[in-house]
Scaffold this motif. Structure first.
Motif, PDB file in Angstrom:
ATOM      1  N   ARG A 167       0.867  -1.211   0.114  1.00 54.61           N
ATOM      2  CA  ARG A 167      -0.080   0.096  -0.030  1.00 54.61           C
ATOM      3  C   ARG A 167       0.861   1.378  -0.093  1.00 54.61           C
ATOM      4  NH1 ARG A 167      -4.503   1.241   4.294  1.00 54.61           N
ATOM      5  NH2 ARG A 167      -3.107   1.494   5.908  1.00 54.61           N
ATOM      6  N   ILE A 195       2.217   1.948  -3.620  1.00 47.65           N
ATOM      7  CA  ILE A 195       1.153   2.365  -4.456  1.00 47.65           C
ATOM      8  C   ILE A 195       0.479   3.802  -3.836  1.00 47.65           C
ATOM      9  CG2 ILE A 195      -1.250   2.176  -5.199  1.00 47.65           C
ATOM     10  CD1 ILE A 195      -0.598  -1.047  -4.359  1.00 47.65           C
ATOM     11  N   TYR A 196       0.465   4.246  -2.545  1.00 43.84           N
ATOM     12  CA  TYR A 196       0.274   5.710  -2.078  1.00 43.84           C
ATOM     13  C   TYR A 196       1.252   6.403  -3.029  1.00 43.84           C
ATOM     14  CZ  TYR A 196      -3.663   4.573   0.919  1.00 43.84           C
ATOM     15  OH  TYR A 196      -4.857   4.244   1.386  1.00 43.84           O
ATOM     16  N   THR A 222       3.213   6.577  -5.474  1.00 42.21           N
ATOM     17  CA  THR A 222       2.834   6.834  -6.982  1.00 42.21           C
ATOM     18  C   THR A 222       1.784   7.861  -7.161  1.00 42.21           C
ATOM     19  OG1 THR A 222       1.527   5.037  -7.312  1.00 42.21           O
ATOM     20  CG2 THR A 222       3.935   4.520  -7.519  1.00 42.21           C
ATOM     21  N   ALA A 223       0.772   7.601  -6.369  1.00 43.54           N
ATOM     22  CA  ALA A 223      -0.369   8.549  -6.530  1.00 43.54           C
ATOM     23  C   ALA A 223      -0.076  10.048  -5.823  1.00 43.54           C
ATOM     24  CB  ALA A 223      -1.646   8.065  -5.894  1.00 43.54           C
ATOM     25  N   CYS A 243      -5.293  12.722  -3.663  1.00 39.98           N
ATOM     26  CA  CYS A 243      -5.061  11.672  -2.652  1.00 39.98           C
ATOM     27  C   CYS A 243      -5.688  11.955  -1.433  1.00 39.98           C
ATOM     28  CB  CYS A 243      -3.653  11.544  -2.348  1.00 39.98           C
ATOM     29  SG  CYS A 243      -2.610  10.730  -3.618  1.00 39.98           S
ATOM     30  N   VAL A 302      -6.223   9.426   1.696  1.00 43.27           N
ATOM     31  CA  VAL A 302      -4.637   9.218   1.962  1.00 43.27           C
ATOM     32  C   VAL A 302      -4.240  10.013   2.812  1.00 43.27           C
ATOM     33  CG1 VAL A 302      -2.518   8.727   0.878  1.00 43.27           C
ATOM     34  CG2 VAL A 302      -4.833   8.129  -0.289  1.00 43.27           C
TER      35      VAL A 302
END
Ligand SMILES: Nc1ncnc2c1ncn2[C@@H]1O[C@H](COP(=O)(O)OP(=O)(O)OP(=O)(O)O)[C@@H](O)[C@H]1O
Ligand SMILES: [Mg+2]
Lengths: 262, 303
Positions: free
Chosen positions: B176, B179-180, B182-183, B191, B196
């Motif tokens: 996770r 992946i976070y 990259t966002a 986000c 996030v």
């Protein structure tokens, strides 16, 4: 212009037994010389669909930003599910179950469509495989399943609108704030979103929607709140609001919208 | 297929020292080492897209810590971890200031460079840490002191560092956290709207990155025998780290390695004096025993 005094001293139209989910009291926000939102009061009950309408620049998007923690208000209070949202960061507001979309859509263009939705589902499902499974389920529901593994940057306008919706839905909200998820779409595409919103609401998710497409507003909303120059000028059931002289006056000159209601 | 390729590459790299000249081994050591530093930077600079231009500060803090601890009889194998931990603390301070106030792009570059510069100036002016001359490490060849008679030991150590960094990134990438990141690189506001906690994850990226870079500081100190404030805390070192990740592909698993394989050999003829000392030791025409370079600055070869 000095706006007319608020008319809505009528009792709230929500049915008895529906618990209050969102309670906005005296919300105000000024940008320099512009009073974008002024002493705004309204509520959304559990499971309800409420529309927030008003001419361009009326302060609708600003109200969303204030509620969702992206802006801090000059005055007023927002309570969601019994919690005062003051001082909370946007991600904390989201974690409480209040999800918003952006009028100017903000996909992660270089991530795939399913990764975009996973950013939403990972919040409640730290396990990546589970988050992906849920993201794909949401995409299938919104008719984006076939695009799941493409980069989000390549989606059409209509698809990006649905991705924006899918991501918000992926956070498993109790209340969805939708900012013009239908504008710029064809009639068929609009109809599709209307059906999707209805289906989402049937699962018990309350909806607060900003929309200029009056046909959609009239068919979806149980209650409408009308803003003009940051102030609430009317509130009530769709039929009564549409015939309210103050609302008609506010919309005069705003051609795009003036032709729609009647 | 991917695995077969990776294992083949690994087998080749493991076997390579048996056929390489001492000079070539040195170049490979530098390739692996810079790949490791670039990989560490990649976490916060590549994946999270937070442009830190002061990673030299973490190399310096790591290296100085291990060198100073050795003076007090503490083995660099332990000093390495202490140095990395201190680098992580520095990373959390820089990260807190940068991310709490939402600095991005150019402003974050300025903040990170400023911190590295402050470290450089402090180290230059504190006599207890060698002042402007810096610290020189006496070559003992004692493995307990992170020194080896056999060049190949450094080769395998640097390779291990590169594999460690890449392993950590591979792990982060599929979780996770990664992946976070990259966002976050693409749109922090979006986000946040999706729940996030961007501040927390940017901090985490900075701290992990600083820790790994700090580990590298010990290797730097004991491989090159010297820590000079101007080089180890200097802007050029930060840039060396960044360009390898960027040229190879920032935010990709193999980018930093690729970047280092391309740029490190190219940079050898123009690399700074402290590298030249190492290179000269192993240069083909000087196959004599490595002269201890202790307590005097390495001399720059007449160019
Ligand atoms: N960040 C900002 N800084 C300064 N002024 C702003 C800012 N955001 C909005 N405004 C101003 O506040 C007023 C309300 O804007 P807002 O975007 O909330 O309107 P809206 O009702 O969403 O309009 P539309 O229907 O066109 O989307 C406008 O006059 C706008 O120019
Ligand atoms: Mg708007």
């Amino acid at each position: 212009m000095t706006a007319p005094a608020p008319i809505s001293n009528r009792p709230p139209t929500r049915q008895a037994g529906q618990a209050l989910l969102l309670d906005v009291v005296g919300l105000s926000k000024r940008f320099g010389g512009v009073q974008a939102v002024k002493d705004l009061d309204f509520t959304v009950a559990e499971g309800e669909i409420v529309a927030l309408i008003g001419p361009n620049g009326a302060g609708k998007t600003t109200a969303f930003a204030l509620i969702s923690g992206f802006l801090t208000s000059d005055a007023g209070r927002v309570t969601f599910a019994g919690r005062d949202l003051r001082g909370l960061a946007p991600h904390q507001v989201n974690a409480l179950g209040l999800a918003r979309t952006f009028q100017i859509m903000r996909p992660f263009p270089r991530l795939t469509v399913v990764r975009n939705v996973m950013i939403a589902t990972l919040g409640r499902h730290a396990d990546v495989a589970e988050a992906e499974r849920r993201a794909r389920a949401v995409l299938d529901e919104l008719g984006l399943g076939a695009k799941a593994d493409r980069p989000a940057g390549g989606l059409t306008l209509a698809e990006r609108k649905r991705l924006e919706l899918a991501r918000a839905l992926g956070t498993e909200p109790r209340l969805l704030l939708l900012d013009e998820v239908m504008s710029g779409l064809t009639d068929a595409e609009t109809e599709r979103i209307v059906e999707l919103v209805r289906a989402i609401n049937r699962r018990g998710i309350a909806i607060l929607l900003i929309e200029h497409v009056m046909r959609a507003v009239m068919s979806l909303a149980q209650r409408i709140v009308v803003l003009n120059y940051g102030e609430r000028i009317a509130e009530g059931r769709p039929e009564s609001v549409a015939n309210d002289p103050r609302v008609i006056e506010a919309y005069l000159g705003d051609e795009e919208v003036a032709r729609a209601p009647a | 297929m991917k695995w077969a390729l990776g294992l083949t590459a690994l087998a080749v790299l493991l076997g390579l020292p048996t056929v390489l000249s001492g000079y070539a081994v040195t170049i490979f050591v530098l390739i692996f080492f810079y790949a490791f530093l670039a990989q560490a930077w990649n976490i916060v600079g590549g994946y999270a897209g937070q442009l830190s231009a002061g990673h030299a500060a973490f190399v310096g803090v790591g290296g100085y810590t291990a060198a100073l601890l050795l003076d007090r009889g503490i083995t660099p194998w332990l000093g390495m971890l202490v140095g990395a931990a201190l680098a992580a603390v520095l990373g959390s301070i820089i990260g807190y200031l940068g991310f709490r106030f939402g600095l991005r792009g150019f402003y974050l570059v300025l903040l990170t460079v400023a911190f590295a510069e402050v470290c450089r100036i402090l180290a230059s002016n504190i006599d207890a840490v060698g002042g402007a001359v810096g610290l020189y490490i006496t070559f003992t060849g004692n493995p307990r002191q992170f020194q080896f008679q056999d060049q190949r030991a450094y080769y395998y150590l640097a390779l291990a560092l590169m594999l460690l960094g890449t392993g950590v990134v591979a792990l982060i990438e599929r979780r996770r956290f990664g992946i976070y990141l990259t966002a976050i690189r693409e749109d922090e506001g979006a986000c946040e709207a999706l729940g996030v906690p961007t501040f927390k994850y940017k901090m985490l990226a900075m701290v992990v990155s600083a820790f790994l870079t700090g580990l590298g500081g010990t290797f730097y100190a004991f491989y090159l025998f010297s820590l000079q404030p101007n080089t180890v805390f200097g802007i050029p070192l930060s840039v060396e780290i960044i360009i390898r990740a960027v040229i190879g592909g920032a935010g990709t698993l193999l980018g930093p390695i690729l970047g280092s394989f391309i740029l490190t050999p190219l940079g050898v003829p123009i690399s700074p004096p402290h590298h030249q000392a190492r290179l000269a030791m192993t240069a083909p025409e000087k196959r004599t025993a490595p002269a201890p370079i202790s307590n005097r600055p390495p001399t720059r070869p007449a160019a």
